[in-house]
Scaffold this active site. Structure first.
Site, PDB file in Angstrom:
ATOM      1  N   ASP A 272      -1.874  -4.453  43.069  1.00 54.03           N
ATOM      2  CA  ASP A 272      -0.711  -5.273  43.623  1.00 54.03           C
ATOM      3  C   ASP A 272      -1.007  -6.226  44.803  1.00 54.03           C
ATOM      4  OD1 ASP A 272      -0.149  -3.867  46.079  1.00 54.03           O
ATOM      5  OD2 ASP A 272       0.993  -2.167  45.184  1.00 54.03           O
TER       6      ASP A 272
ATOM      7  N   LYS B 141       3.909  -7.671  42.557  1.00 52.90           N
ATOM      8  CA  LYS B 141       5.488  -8.126  42.272  1.00 52.90           C
ATOM      9  C   LYS B 141       5.800  -8.958  43.580  1.00 52.90           C
ATOM     10  CE  LYS B 141       6.599  -3.934  39.979  1.00 52.90           C
ATOM     11  NZ  LYS B 141       5.211  -3.130  39.954  1.00 52.90           N
TER      12      LYS B 141
ATOM     13  N   MET C 218      10.162  -4.361  53.106  1.00 56.47           N
ATOM     14  CA  MET C 218      10.619  -5.461  52.350  1.00 56.47           C
ATOM     15  C   MET C 218      11.943  -6.118  52.725  1.00 56.47           C
ATOM     16  SD  MET C 218       9.559  -3.598  48.808  1.00 56.47           S
ATOM     17  CE  MET C 218      10.350  -2.043  49.161  1.00 56.47           C
TER      18      MET C 218
END
Length: 462
Positions: free
Chosen positions: A248, A270, A383
């Site tokens: 990722d 992502k 995040m």
């Protein structure tokens, strides 16, 4: 990478060596051991060099260097004690598109001579690009002690079995699995110790008992927050034997570069509101590649079980009957806070810590805000960059004081790390003014006040 490491077959190949002193002697020993035909040109050639190169395949010319000496050679080494002569040799060699090594002047040449650990047929070579030759020698000394002389015997024994192994297994992956197993078995130990008869017997037995692999295995590995030195030994071992790597965007380039070079790399990263591949498709990729008999590395930033969706992935693997291993990694909260000098708990400031995702599966912020007002609790938001204004607003609405310290860490543990500190009332303004980009980590709590005192990590350029 400033130089491409390359091993040359110089057997019977003409190599020009300009120089006849001690420096040239050292280079001649290496060239001679590689079987080269050495053409030495120097006004005076030392007796030791003459003795070393007394074989008829070598040519010794006691005179000044001439441009014509470059004809019909494949490699040039300038090893005189006159820098001007060395540079002229290099210039003329480059004009003829010949690789040239200039002793103690890497910038003048086009090739460098590495430090070498010789366990023929195993040869290890490494270099500092001419920038720190003493460091290269120190590293060589360490490697000399780590590689027993018997590794050469092991490599020779393995070479004698290659045809048998290739005949036994038609698939490349099966051959690779066999070799990895046998080269870490008692057969390898016997060969290193010099007991070649016993080693050969064990090799034969393992080859006879070996079976082709029907189903591979999946390695779910935490790559940590960015600094490759934070990887576990097990993570590194599995990374270097995987056939396929699904990674990722949070995996740093430095960590990714430690995977096996000839593996197939598949990016499945992502970003907020943009997924390279849906999670269901990632799960299926793991299954499909494993069913092909491959060893599949699912490499994730941080720890795979902390906001890494690792549980979802191994749930699918378990349902499909695919063998798997999970290797934890240092999660961003631990790595980034440590590299920022912010202890997540401290008996004078915080007695507990809570990890919180910056946004939920549906990108909402439906969190239990009322549970996050305890001043003795440190909050860590993953995040949360895009939601920072909402986070600060909700915490203040629930009663957390506006002067509560906040830190935002960008690209933590890497050489690009930046740390911004403020309060719930003003941290958003600082982030906007400094054009902060993901990946980031947000820490809320009184422990942030220790940053200025305890910060120890100094990124490049700071």
């Amino acid at each position: 990478m400033d130089y491409l490491p390359l091993f040359l077959d110089l057997k019977q190949q003409p190599v020009l060596l300009v120089g006849g002193g001690d420096i040239a002697l050292r280079k001649a020993r290496l060239l001679n051991s590689a079987g080269a035909s050495i053409h030495v040109v120097a006004q005076q050639i030392g007796e030791d060099l003459k003795t070393l190169l007394s074989d008829s395949r070598h040519l010794l010319l006691e005179r000044s260097y001439q441009a014509s000496d470059l004809e019909e050679v494949v490699l040039v080494i300038a090893a005189t004690d006159d820098q001007q002569v060395n540079r002229e040799v290099a210039r003329q060699a480059k004009e003829r598109k010949l690789f040239v090594n200039v002793v103690d002047d890497a910038s003048a040449g086009s090739a460098i001579m590495p430090s070498i650990v010789d366990r023929s047929p195993v040869v290890a070579a490494f270099s500092t690009g001419g920038k720190a030759p003493v460091l290269a020698r120190m590293l060589r000394q360490q490697l000399e002690s780590m590689l027993p002389a018997g590794y050469g015997q092991l490599a020779s024994l393995a070479g004698s079995f290659r045809k048998k192994v290739n005949s036994r297994f038609s698939q490349l992956n099966d051959r690779r699995y066999f070799w990895e197993k046998v080269l870490t078995s008692s057969a390898a130990e016997k060969a290193i110790q010099g007991d070649l008869a016993a080693a050969e017997s064990i090799f034969e037995q393992q080859l006879n008992d070996a079976e082709a692999t029907d189903v591979g295995e999946v390695y779910l590995v935490g790559g940590g927050p960015g600094d490759p030195d934070l990887l576990t030994f097990k993570a590194l071992r599995l990374m270097q034997q995987a056939d396929v790597v699904l990674h990722d965007r949070l995996v740093s380039e430095q960590v990714l570069s430690l995977c096996r070079r000839d593996a197939d790399f598949i990016y499945v990263g992502k970003k907020r509101d943009r997924h390279a591949r849906p999670q269901e498709e990632i799960n299926q990729l793991l299954v499909d590649h494993a069913r092909e008999g491959k060893r599949v590395l699912r490499l994730k930033g941080g720890d795979p079980f902390i906001f890494g969706r690792g549980g979802e992935e191994i749930d699918t693997l378990a349902e499909e009957g695919i063998p798997f291993q999970v290797v934890p990694g240092i999660t961003a909260a631990s790595g980034c806070s440590t590299y920022s000098g912010i202890p997540l708990t401290h008996r004078d400031y915080a007695q507990s810590v809570r990890f919180v995702t910056g946004h939920l599966k549906d990108d909402s912020y439906n969190l239990n805000w009322h549970e996050m007002v305890d001043p003795s609790q440190t909050l860590v938001f993953y995040m949360g960059l895009m939601g920072l204004p909402r986070i600060c607003d909700e915490l203040q609405k629930q009663g957390r004081p506006s002067e509560t310290p906040v830190a935002l860490i960008e690209k933590g543990t890497t050489q690009e790390q930046r740390v911004f500190t403020g309060t719930l009332a003003n941290i958003t303004e600082q982030v906007s003014a400094n054009k902060v980009k993901a990946p980031t980590l947000i820490i809320v709590g009184d422990v942030v006040s220790l940053h200025d005192k305890l910060k120890w990590f100094k990124p490049a350029g700071e």
